[in-house]
Each structure stands twice: as C-alpha cells, then as structure tokens.
Design an enzyme around this catalytic site. Structure first.
Site, short mmCIF file in Angstrom:
data_model
loop_
_atom_site.label_atom_id
_atom_site.label_comp_id
_atom_site.label_asym_id
_atom_site.label_seq_id
_atom_site.Cartn_x
_atom_site.Cartn_y
_atom_site.Cartn_z
N CYS A 157 -9.12 -0.99 0.09
CA CYS A 157 -9.58 -2.16 -0.68
C CYS A 157 -10.88 -1.81 -1.41
CB CYS A 157 -9.79 -3.35 0.25
SG CYS A 157 -8.27 -3.96 1.00
N ARG A 183 -10.63 -3.26 -5.17
CA ARG A 183 -9.43 -3.73 -5.88
C ARG A 183 -9.05 -5.14 -5.46
NH1 ARG A 183 -5.24 -4.11 -2.51
NH2 ARG A 183 -5.30 -2.86 -0.60
N SER A 184 -9.39 -5.52 -4.21
CA SER A 184 -8.95 -6.79 -3.65
C SER A 184 -9.89 -7.20 -2.53
CB SER A 184 -7.52 -6.63 -3.10
OG SER A 184 -7.11 -7.76 -2.36
N TYR A 226 -7.58 -17.40 0.67
CA TYR A 226 -6.25 -17.76 1.14
C TYR A 226 -6.12 -19.28 1.26
CZ TYR A 226 -4.79 -12.98 2.02
OH TYR A 226 -4.40 -11.68 1.85
#
EC number: 2.1.1.45
Length: 282
Positions: A157, A183-184, A226
């Site tokens: 990540c 990236r995330s 989330y």
C-alpha cells in the site's frame, strides 16, 4: 490544537461529503461475514506535515507510537516479511503457515542491487546518498516490484519514499524532507499510523545523517472510508482537538540499525478515548 487533527478532520469531512461510492461495484475486500466491503473514496489526497514544528500524532484518539515504530523498523531495519519478527498481530491475516507474507515489504528492502559504488539494498543506498550525495534528486525507494507481485500475499500500500534535502536559509544546517506515496489507504484504521511511522523514519534518518527533520508529504491515490466505518469516523472527527505531543528520539543513537521502539517517545501526549471494535476488511 494538533495540526494533524485538523488535517485528518478536513480530509475525512471531504471524503464523506464529496467522495464517490463503490457500492454495488466489484470490489476485492470483504467483511468477516463475507459481504462486500464498499467504500467512499477521494482520489489524489495530498497532506503536508512540517516535522520541525510538531509531531503529527492525532489527539482525537491515541496512536501507539511504539507499535507503529516497531512495524516500520520491521520493514526498513529488519527488512523482514515474516510476522514472527514483528511484535504485533496486524499482519496475521495475510501470513501463511510459516508466518511469511511473501515477497512483500521488508523482503524488497533486503534485495541488493548493483550500483556504481557496489552492491547495496534500498535502505543502505538511501543512507549512503544522504551522507555522501545529499543534494541528489534520485534518493528514493520502491517496493512495488511487478515481477514479484504474484508472490506477495498483499500488494504494498505504502510503496515508495522519495527523499529530498534542503539547506536552511539562515545556516549551513541541512533539512531532510520526504514524500510518502501510497496507492490505497483505509483512512480510519491506517492513516495516522502510517503518518507517524514515516515521521519517525524521517527523524531517525535525519539524526543518523546529521540533518534536521523537515516536511513529510503524504500522497494517497485512493483515500477511502469503508461503509461500516463512516459512523465511527463521524464520531471521531466531532471531538475537540488537543495540543500536539512533544516527540523524543534517543539522541545517543547514530546508527539506523541500532534504533529500537524504546528510542521513541511522545511526551505530554493527551488524547481522547480510543475507538474500539473497528471492523477490518480483508
């Protein structure tokens, strides 16, 4: 108030209010009950922290500085990809029966490469350049190695650090700055954890290379919250920020490979209660 709190609150508010949802789309992560874990996301979030002014630990809830330092040293110092070398269980879900997470993270840091000056791994190359060629614009690491992705239990990540040295206008002192590329990121569970990790790394490298820690720039391609985290984030960012803690790094350590989590401390670290029972998507 803590500047890191302001950055975090503004980022979360922007993601929730202006982000796009992945609900109904094909996504990889799932919750423990097997249902798809959807997110609300923002693309290309960039946050800046001036480490010369304050340490960027949240006060909205406590960040475990020794635990996050331990994970950072697991990757950068021990150069390990086995959870048996880590003093926490955060990687257990991605480890195999032997404790390995494959050719990810620390594995890539220990791979030696041929340079004009000889064989070095990425960490040693960074330290070499900071000491011998500090104004180089090529001081960086990258662990997103495509040829090894199929042997990684989780793609990296936080995958790249770029280091850049500047000179203080009023003196000959050098300042070490860094850009963390990610990236995330699962913002609730990992944002301040990663920020604190790489802030500590910058402080450590600056100390062993005779510099001062400067700016940490955090670039996140996909910053997401989330769906089941949104109420928790709303409660978290409603809290009143408190003063930033004072960072202490053992001044006697001059070799990066001799640092331990015990050489790091946050003094006067007052925080709100921890948020518990955060569901984790895997």
């Amino acid at each position: 108030m803590s500047y890191a709190d302001k950055v975090f609150i503004d980022m979360c508010r922007d993601i929730i209010d202006n982000g796009t949802s992945t609900e109904g789309e094909k996504v990889r992560p799932v919750w423990e009950d097997g249902t798809s874990a959807y997110t609300v996301k923002r693309f290309g979030v960039v946050n800046r922290y001036d480490l010369s002014r304050e340490f960027p630990a949240l006060t909205l809830r406590r960040t475990g500085i020794k635990s996050c330092t331990d994970e950072m040293l697991w990757i950068w110092q021990k150069k390990s990809s086995n959870i048996h070398d880590l003093n926490s269980h955060i990687w257990d879900s991605w480890a195999d029966a032997d404790g390995s997470i494959g050719k990810a993270y620390g594995y890539q840091m220990q791979v030696k490469h041929q340079y004009k000056e000889g064989m070095m791994d990425q960490v040693d190359r960074v330290i070499y350049d900071l000491k011998h060629n500090p104004y180089s614009r090529r001081i960086m690491t990258n662990i997103y190695v495509h040829q090894d992705l199929h042997e990684m239990n989780l793609y990296p990540c936080a995958y790249s650090m770029t280091f850049n040295v500047t000179k203080n206008r009023d003196s000959e002192d050098l300042t070490l700055n860094g850009i963390l590329n990610q990236r995330s990121q699962d913002v609730l569970t990992a944002n301040n954890w990663n920020v604190c990790q790489y802030a500590v790394l910058l402080h450590m490298l600056a100390q062993v290379c005779g510099m001062q820690a400067g700016e940490l720039v955090h670039v996140i391609a996909d910053a997401h919250i989330y769906d089941r985290h949104i109420p928790l984030v709303e409660e978290l960012i409603s809290r009143e920020p408190l003063p930033a803690p004072k960072f202490w790094l053992n001044p006697e350590v001059t070799d990066f490979y001799r640092f331990t989590p015990e050489d790091v401390r946050l003094d006067h670290y007052e925080t709100h209660p921890q948020i518990k029972n955060i569901p984790v998507a895997v």
